[in-house]
Design a protein around this motif. Sequence first.
Motif, PDB file in Angstrom:
ATOM      1  N   GLY A  54      49.511  28.962 100.229  1.00 38.51           N
ATOM      2  CA  GLY A  54      50.004  30.282 100.592  1.00 38.51           C
ATOM      3  C   GLY A  54      49.356  31.402  99.823  1.00 38.51           C
ATOM      4  O   GLY A  54      49.829  32.552  99.856  1.00 38.51           O
ATOM      5  N   MET A  55      48.279  31.113  99.127  1.00 36.00           N
ATOM      6  CA  MET A  55      47.602  32.133  98.326  1.00 36.00           C
ATOM      7  C   MET A  55      46.815  33.088  99.213  1.00 36.00           C
ATOM      8  O   MET A  55      46.163  32.677 100.167  1.00 36.00           O
ATOM      9  CB  MET A  55      46.660  31.464  97.316  1.00 36.00           C
ATOM     10  N   ILE A  56      46.876  34.385  98.878  1.00 40.00           N
ATOM     11  CA  ILE A  56      46.058  35.394  99.546  1.00 40.00           C
ATOM     12  C   ILE A  56      44.993  35.818  98.540  1.00 40.00           C
ATOM     13  O   ILE A  56      45.245  36.621  97.647  1.00 40.00           O
ATOM     14  CB  ILE A  56      46.900  36.605 100.004  1.00 40.00           C
ATOM     15  N   TYR A  57      43.814  35.261  98.686  1.00 37.83           N
ATOM     16  CA  TYR A  57      42.738  35.508  97.727  1.00 37.83           C
ATOM     17  C   TYR A  57      41.874  36.655  98.227  1.00 37.83           C
ATOM     18  O   TYR A  57      41.232  36.554  99.278  1.00 37.83           O
ATOM     19  CB  TYR A  57      41.892  34.247  97.545  1.00 37.83           C
ATOM     20  N   LEU A  58      41.866  37.763  97.474  1.00 37.92           N
ATOM     21  CA  LEU A  58      41.147  38.971  97.892  1.00 37.92           C
ATOM     22  C   LEU A  58      40.235  39.479  96.777  1.00 37.92           C
ATOM     23  O   LEU A  58      40.138  40.680  96.532  1.00 37.92           O
ATOM     24  CB  LEU A  58      42.143  40.065  98.308  1.00 37.92           C
ATOM     25  N   SER A 359      37.715  44.238 106.837  1.00 38.32           N
ATOM     26  CA  SER A 359      37.765  45.392 105.937  1.00 38.32           C
ATOM     27  C   SER A 359      37.965  46.686 106.719  1.00 38.32           C
ATOM     28  O   SER A 359      38.688  47.587 106.270  1.00 38.32           O
ATOM     29  CB  SER A 359      36.489  45.470 105.099  1.00 38.32           C
ATOM     30  N   HIS A 360      37.355  46.793 107.892  1.00 40.58           N
ATOM     31  CA  HIS A 360      37.542  47.987 108.718  1.00 40.58           C
ATOM     32  C   HIS A 360      38.993  48.133 109.141  1.00 40.58           C
ATOM     33  O   HIS A 360      39.578  49.220 109.073  1.00 40.58           O
ATOM     34  CB  HIS A 360      36.637  47.908 109.955  1.00 40.58           C
ATOM     35  N   TYR A 361      39.595  47.034 109.558  1.00 41.61           N
ATOM     36  CA  TYR A 361      40.998  47.064 109.981  1.00 41.61           C
ATOM     37  C   TYR A 361      41.906  47.438 108.810  1.00 41.61           C
ATOM     38  O   TYR A 361      42.787  48.301 108.937  1.00 41.61           O
ATOM     39  CB  TYR A 361      41.388  45.699 110.541  1.00 41.61           C
ATOM     40  N   THR A 362      41.696  46.792 107.665  1.00 39.85           N
ATOM     41  CA  THR A 362      42.543  47.071 106.499  1.00 39.85           C
ATOM     42  C   THR A 362      42.392  48.520 106.054  1.00 39.85           C
ATOM     43  O   THR A 362      43.373  49.186 105.723  1.00 39.85           O
ATOM     44  CB  THR A 362      42.180  46.126 105.343  1.00 39.85           C
ATOM     45  N   TYR A 363      41.170  49.013 106.058  1.00 33.61           N
ATOM     46  CA  TYR A 363      40.917  50.419 105.704  1.00 33.61           C
ATOM     47  C   TYR A 363      41.627  51.352 106.677  1.00 33.61           C
ATOM     48  O   TYR A 363      42.243  52.350 106.275  1.00 33.61           O
ATOM     49  CB  TYR A 363      39.411  50.676 105.717  1.00 33.61           C
ATOM     50  N   THR A 364      41.563  51.033 107.956  1.00 31.48           N
ATOM     51  CA  THR A 364      42.182  51.881 108.981  1.00 31.48           C
ATOM     52  C   THR A 364      43.688  51.974 108.780  1.00 31.48           C
ATOM     53  O   THR A 364      44.276  53.059 108.822  1.00 31.48           O
ATOM     54  CB  THR A 364      41.870  51.338 110.390  1.00 31.48           C
ATOM     55  N   VAL A 365      44.332  50.833 108.549  1.00 33.89           N
ATOM     56  CA  VAL A 365      45.789  50.840 108.379  1.00 33.89           C
ATOM     57  C   VAL A 365      46.175  51.522 107.069  1.00 33.89           C
ATOM     58  O   VAL A 365      47.106  52.329 107.034  1.00 33.89           O
ATOM     59  CB  VAL A 365      46.340  49.405 108.434  1.00 33.89           C
ATOM     60  N   LEU A 366      45.473  51.206 105.993  1.00 32.26           N
ATOM     61  CA  LEU A 366      45.782  51.839 104.708  1.00 32.26           C
ATOM     62  C   LEU A 366      45.666  53.357 104.809  1.00 32.26           C
ATOM     63  O   LEU A 366      46.479  54.094 104.243  1.00 32.26           O
ATOM     64  CB  LEU A 366      44.834  51.329 103.612  1.00 32.26           C
ATOM     65  N   SER A 367      44.666  53.819 105.529  1.00 34.79           N
ATOM     66  CA  SER A 367      44.464  55.261 105.692  1.00 34.79           C
ATOM     67  C   SER A 367      45.570  55.896 106.509  1.00 34.79           C
ATOM     68  O   SER A 367      45.805  57.112 106.418  1.00 34.79           O
ATOM     69  CB  SER A 367      43.113  55.538 106.360  1.00 34.79           C
ATOM     70  N   THR A 368      46.250  55.090 107.323  1.00 38.55           N
ATOM     71  CA  THR A 368      47.289  55.601 108.216  1.00 38.55           C
ATOM     72  C   THR A 368      48.644  55.699 107.535  1.00 38.55           C
ATOM     73  O   THR A 368      49.465  56.549 107.885  1.00 38.55           O
ATOM     74  CB  THR A 368      47.399  54.684 109.457  1.00 38.55           C
ATOM     75  N   LEU A 369      48.907  54.827 106.560  1.00 39.92           N
ATOM     76  CA  LEU A 369      50.230  54.745 105.953  1.00 39.92           C
ATOM     77  C   LEU A 369      50.582  56.029 105.203  1.00 39.92           C
ATOM     78  O   LEU A 369      49.828  56.488 104.347  1.00 39.92           O
ATOM     79  CB  LEU A 369      50.299  53.558 104.994  1.00 39.92           C
ATOM     80  N   PHE A 481      42.714  37.151 109.348  1.00 42.12           N
ATOM     81  CA  PHE A 481      43.547  38.309 109.700  1.00 42.12           C
ATOM     82  C   PHE A 481      44.880  38.230 108.978  1.00 42.12           C
ATOM     83  O   PHE A 481      45.411  39.250 108.534  1.00 42.12           O
ATOM     84  CB  PHE A 481      43.774  38.347 111.219  1.00 42.12           C
ATOM     85  N   GLU A 482      45.426  37.035 108.825  1.00 41.29           N
ATOM     86  CA  GLU A 482      46.705  36.885 108.137  1.00 41.29           C
ATOM     87  C   GLU A 482      46.608  37.320 106.673  1.00 41.29           C
ATOM     88  O   GLU A 482      47.576  37.837 106.108  1.00 41.29           O
ATOM     89  CB  GLU A 482      47.185  35.439 108.225  1.00 41.29           C
ATOM     90  N   ASP A 483      45.442  37.125 106.053  1.00 42.69           N
ATOM     91  CA  ASP A 483      45.245  37.609 104.684  1.00 42.69           C
ATOM     92  C   ASP A 483      45.377  39.124 104.634  1.00 42.69           C
ATOM     93  O   ASP A 483      46.069  39.674 103.776  1.00 42.69           O
ATOM     94  CB  ASP A 483      43.866  37.196 104.158  1.00 42.69           C
ATOM     95  N   ALA A 484      44.684  39.797 105.559  1.00 37.86           N
ATOM     96  CA  ALA A 484      44.749  41.258 105.605  1.00 37.86           C
ATOM     97  C   ALA A 484      46.155  41.724 105.949  1.00 37.86           C
ATOM     98  O   ALA A 484      46.678  42.678 105.360  1.00 37.86           O
ATOM     99  CB  ALA A 484      43.741  41.786 106.628  1.00 37.86           C
ATOM    100  N   GLN A 485      46.787  41.065 106.903  1.00 37.57           N
ATOM    101  CA  GLN A 485      48.128  41.455 107.334  1.00 37.57           C
ATOM    102  C   GLN A 485      49.136  41.302 106.201  1.00 37.57           C
ATOM    103  O   GLN A 485      49.971  42.193 105.962  1.00 37.57           O
ATOM    104  CB  GLN A 485      48.550  40.602 108.533  1.00 37.57           C
ATOM    105  N   THR A 486      49.077  40.175 105.467  1.00 36.71           N
ATOM    106  CA  THR A 486      50.004  39.959 104.366  1.00 36.71           C
ATOM    107  C   THR A 486      49.809  40.995 103.274  1.00 36.71           C
ATOM    108  O   THR A 486      50.777  41.496 102.690  1.00 36.71           O
ATOM    109  CB  THR A 486      49.827  38.549 103.788  1.00 36.71           C
ATOM    110  N   PHE A 487      48.562  41.332 102.994  1.00 35.30           N
ATOM    111  CA  PHE A 487      48.300  42.371 101.990  1.00 35.30           C
ATOM    112  C   PHE A 487      48.898  43.709 102.422  1.00 35.30           C
ATOM    113  O   PHE A 487      49.530  44.399 101.619  1.00 35.30           O
ATOM    114  CB  PHE A 487      46.793  42.518 101.771  1.00 35.30           C
ATOM    115  N   LEU A 488      48.728  44.074 103.669  1.00 30.29           N
ATOM    116  CA  LEU A 488      49.265  45.343 104.157  1.00 30.29           C
ATOM    117  C   LEU A 488      50.789  45.339 104.150  1.00 30.29           C
ATOM    118  O   LEU A 488      51.428  46.337 103.801  1.00 30.29           O
ATOM    119  CB  LEU A 488      48.737  45.624 105.563  1.00 30.29           C
ATOM    120  N   LYS A 489      51.389  44.205 104.501  1.00 28.57           N
ATOM    121  CA  LYS A 489      52.853  44.096 104.438  1.00 28.57           C
ATOM    122  C   LYS A 489      53.338  44.222 103.001  1.00 28.57           C
ATOM    123  O   LYS A 489      54.414  44.787 102.741  1.00 28.57           O
ATOM    124  CB  LYS A 489      53.306  42.769 105.049  1.00 28.57           C
TER     125      LYS A 489
END
Length: 889
Positions: A54-58, A359-369, A481-489
């Motif tokens: 269950g590790m999210i390695y980033l 990275s593009h997706y994560t950047y996009t969501v982070l910029s939106t929050l 994608f689940e790694d990015a999603q879990t980080f954003l959550k």
Amino acid sequence: MSGQPPSWTELPVPWRELLSFQYFQRTCPSGASYGYGRGGLREMRESEFRKLGGMIYLDHAGTTLFPHSLLKGFTDDLSENVYGNPHSQHISSKLTYDTIEHVRYRILQHFNTTAEDYTIIFTSGSTAALKLVAETFPWIPEGSMHPSSRFCYLTDSHTSVVGMRGVTAVMNVLSVPVNPKELLLSEKNKVVAKEQNCTTPHLFCYPAQSNFSGTKYPLSWIQEIKSGKLHPIKTPGKWFVLLDAASFVSTSPLDLTVHKPDFIAISFYKIFGFPTGLGALLVHNQIAPSMRKTYFGGGTAAAYLAGEDFFSPRQSVAERFEDGTISFLDIIALKHGFDTLERLTGGMKNIKCHTFALSHYTYTVLSTLKYANGAPIVRIYSDADFSSPDVQGPIINFNVLDENGDIIGYSQVDKLASLYNIHVRTGCFCNTGACQQHLGISNEDVKRNLQAGHVCGDDVDIIDGRPTGSVRISFGYMSTFEDAQTFLKFIIAIRLSESDIKFPSQTITGETMKESVVSPLQNDHTSNNNADKYSLKSIILDTGHWTNSSTVLKTPEANRAVVSESAIPVYRSGSKPITVTNIYLYPIKSCSAYEVSEWPVGNQGLLYDRSWMVVNQNGVCISQKQEPRLCLVHPLIDLEQKMMVIKAEGMDPISVPVEENTGKEIQISQSKVCAHRIQTYDCGQKIAEWFSELLGRQCRLIRQSSDFKRHANQKHEKGQATTGSLSLVNEAQYLLINTASILHLKEQITERLEDPLQTEELIQRFRANIVISATESFEEEEWTEISIGALHFKVVGPCNRCQIICIDPQTGQRNKEFLQTLSSTRGRKTNFGIYLMNQAPCSSLQNNLSVGSQVFPVLKEDTEIQSPLSNEEKHQDSFLGLSSGTCTI
């Protein structure tokens, strides 16, 4: 909240949309694609990276992870073949030499070039490759007959690049830093240079990809600088280019038929994850003959004389520069790295597209929050807009903000991320230049922070209200994608739960760091009640009242405590006396507490407190962070029998003598606690087998040797170094917590937990030695000294809590809510409890600490106030220090 990331239905509808796979697919830009064919990524994670669980390695920019089949292929190879030293001439040596040459060709093939253009020189990593260039480049020093050389480097460069200027300085060559913005502006206004007769060699070094922000600098610079169309500085001569490609080639292809730098430095663990400690310098064959070398090692000589200054190098460029026997088995592992990477992904182009999509997706969501007031939740440090994988790598650098726009320190974010098993990198990432540029840190700030005690790699994240670093996440070829999603959550979870909290704009000042002492906070009862101000020279009586020291006291020594002259008493008219309610010692580090009503005090704290610890087969301490089940081990000490009995459910009790065995058969060894060297001895095979059976892994029980004194190097308030002897604790001899503070925190946590929380359970989570009954929550943080009976203690700072408090001491189960609630309750830090040190060495074991004893704390109003004391009233030098942020476990 339950301590888990918010469930799908708990998230606001707009954020559920942002975190959906459908949104990820819709926003995937041109040049990006997810995965490696139908089912390829999922199968890869299941078969090759099962260890992640269950590790999210980033932290792939730090190092990527190696797949299982790479390691298996390599070990099978070693099992089936005999590889001798390549400098020998027998059959197994020839096999090694030929295999290494095959790997050289494989590396050149990976970068789309051949041995006709480039030579591979193996090094210990990209740092060694960069150093080799600095030492062998054909510099012309200042003061020679010809114009002198210049070494230029981009300020957005790794420490290893900037460090090259140390070598050039010895060679009397001037180093010139170049700002990226200035060079980009120069590129826009570039002109064709006029023909020059000057052939002075200059070297310009820049990263193909910033390891700080992921910005990709134009590879077109290589030819433009070499041809004279682009000038790092206005200096005539012949320019050569050194490309630091370590970060770039980890997820992007580098085509050396299109772009031809003179030197390329790489590290292979960035690409494959294994082996580590191996890199290469790729040298263009046109510059290779000009490289100068003074030292020669084994394997580099065609012939030499020991008694005469005669040496002839080998003809091969690689053999001339590879001093000694190269790491031949690790080089053989590279073959399996290339094979596995190609089989799993299809090549670097696919990796580039996949990692950029994430990275593009994560950047996009982070910029939106945003917060409800419209303020952004994060501040991203980037020179690109993540529109193309040609200008941006899979790295996102940022800081988390509160609603007021103030930065929440990176160590706090890192600590909370660990609760979700998310692995990120924090600090300045060995790239001070980029850190300064993006965070607005001046040269004077860096020097001032260093004087205040902040160094690279520590967890001091805010000084004078300003950040010293940031948070970095980075994706690798096996990221999902689940790694990015879990980080954003995770980001949403920690900010949702704290969105109504207003943090102070400043957590620590440079001055307080410099003095290594936390300034006391002023509560209403100390600032507004003039009746509570007494003479500085006072003595506490066991009644809780104060008297001038000129009064002759006829009370027993055990019932009074002499207070430093500069101390102001903590006293409130009619307040309830403060007493000791619980005493705990932890004989075995990270194991369960042993509660006592009275206990002897020694020079290292409570007698036998953390005198033993459990270590793995390599002698490294095992803590509850790695093995939560240690909290289920219950040691009990019988002072009369001089034995420690150790119990655990499902195991027969086992005993260990508390008297140290000094026999010759005992083997003394070296271990480390919090990076400090300690001397220990093994407690024997029987107890080792007991712990190994309990934990299901090889481990042993060791004890600190009494012949070795480990000192806590703190600083006196006047800057004079003082020391105190420590057991196997992390920070200080004692940890004290206040029941009122526990009850305050309990109210906050109870609101978020489904099951009721018992006060005793919460106390046990904080693993204190001394629990007291002060009436005001967190008032203990105002104290600088306390006295309990004849014992005098100095407060050396707060305990900055880690994820240990999330472990249930009864079950070993984790719950993230405890650290998260503490974080939201206390603001930017997770301080709870205070560290204490003996104010004077204990001359004997006759001093006991007892439950029910009255506690007399004091404040310091002004550390500069000094009054003469009699010899009987003087205390030994006090210990003042700031917690480094590691819990005493």
